[in-house]
Design an enzyme around this catalytic site. Structure first.
Site, mmCIF file in Angstrom:
data_model
loop_
_atom_site.group_PDB
_atom_site.id
_atom_site.type_symbol
_atom_site.label_atom_id
_atom_site.label_comp_id
_atom_site.label_asym_id
_atom_site.label_seq_id
_atom_site.Cartn_x
_atom_site.Cartn_y
_atom_site.Cartn_z
ATOM 1 N N HIS A 1 3.113 -33.956 -23.087
ATOM 2 C CA HIS A 1 1.968 -33.518 -22.286
ATOM 3 C C HIS A 1 2.340 -32.420 -21.291
ATOM 4 C CE1 HIS A 1 -0.080 -36.617 -24.337
ATOM 5 N NE2 HIS A 1 0.218 -37.621 -23.534
ATOM 6 N N LYS B 1 -7.370 -44.573 -28.736
ATOM 7 C CA LYS B 1 -6.454 -43.457 -28.948
ATOM 8 C C LYS B 1 -5.034 -44.015 -29.022
ATOM 9 C CE LYS B 1 -4.897 -39.040 -28.472
ATOM 10 N NZ LYS B 1 -5.145 -38.315 -27.201
ATOM 11 N N THR C 1 4.644 -40.628 -31.512
ATOM 12 C CA THR C 1 5.037 -39.530 -32.390
ATOM 13 C C THR C 1 6.240 -38.807 -31.808
ATOM 14 O OG1 THR C 1 2.780 -39.246 -33.198
ATOM 15 C CG2 THR C 1 4.268 -37.381 -33.460
#
Length: 272
Positions: free
Chosen positions: A148, A53, A107
């Site tokens: 998050h 990931k 990102t």
């Protein structure tokens, strides 16, 4: 044994619980590494893992070695990174500021650079994401870029939201936010098989939402169960099962804009 690396965040442990616990028929055994996204972004450059990931922002450095899989990642709407300060609400405060970020190939950071092109900070500090909010609160940093579960908890640190980069991105493009991607190392993993394994793991997670609860919380850094559930609900969605045309378009738009701005190299090969 197949090596697999992903973050200890609830969305990843929820998605990969079945795959890493022998609950996906036909899948191999996995040697699992839990690592911050900055670690996986850098390690993948060396081909460290068979499945990994990473941030979509890291793909220009990785697609010569890895193939993007159409599932298992994190894209969505209303789930973008936030720019936080102690009390400032004018983006101009960033000129000459010190800004803490979780990765310089995330990102989140790429969105920040595209958004903040007219208010370039003086210094960017790459630090573990769980140290960013305390650092902004105590004055170590003038601002922080958070991801998050920080979306749900920044008020507890007495911080102010300067910008929601997800809202900015969606208003600018109409596309979802491409955050995390799943890659398969070329020549070591059959991408079609890996796609089937991961999709089966996602389906298992949705069909048995309580099965992974203990595993998720064990890796969630003492996160409140309610926050962990919010985290999963926000980042595990239809794009996790299948990127689809919109998912690929979002990734292409991000990386094309960033390459045009000189922030990343051009992609070495197409996304699909």
């Amino acid at each position: 044994m197949t090596s697999l690396a992903f973050s200890p965040c609830p969305n990843d442990t929820f998605v990969f619980h079945a795959l890493t616990h022998g609950l996906v028929p036909g899948a191999p055994d996995f040697d699992v590494t839990y690592a911050d996204i900055d670690v996986t972004n850098r390690s993948a450059e060396q081909g460290a893992y068979d499945l990994v990931k990473v941030s979509y922002a890291a793909l220009p450095w990785l697609l010569d070695r890895y193939e993007l899989l159409p599932c298992g990642g994190a894209l969505g709407r209303g789930c973008g990174p936030l720019v936080l300060t102690r009390d400032a609400t004018d983006p101009g405060v960033l000129r000459g500021a010190t800004v803490a970020v979780p990765s310089d190939r995330s990102t989140a950071y790429l969105l920040f650079r595209l958004w903040a092109v007219d208010v370039t900070p003086a210094a960017i500090k790459v630090v573990p994401f769980d140290t960013i909010m305390p650092g902004v609160a105590d004055g170590t940093y003038d601002a922080g870029l958070v991801i998050h579960e920080a979306r749900f908890t920044y008020q507890r640190h007495g911080l102010t939201k300067l910008a929601d980069l997800g809202e900015w991105w969606e208003a600018s493009t109409g596309l979802p936010i491409p955050l995390g991607a799943i890659l398969a190392r070329r020549g070591t993993v059959d991408p079609a098989a890996a796609t089937d394994w991961i999709r089966a793991s996602v389906r298992y997670a949705w069909d048995h939402p309580g099965a992974s609860a203990e595993y998720v919380l064990a890796h969630a850094q003492e996160m409140d169960p309610a926050v962990a559930r919010q985290h999963i609900d926000l980042y595990v969605n239809e794009f996790t099962a299948d990127l689809g045309d919109q998912g690929y378009a979002a990734a292409d738009a991000l990386l094309t804009r960033a390459a045009d701005a000189g922030f990343v190299p051009a992609l070495p090969r197409p996304l699909r």
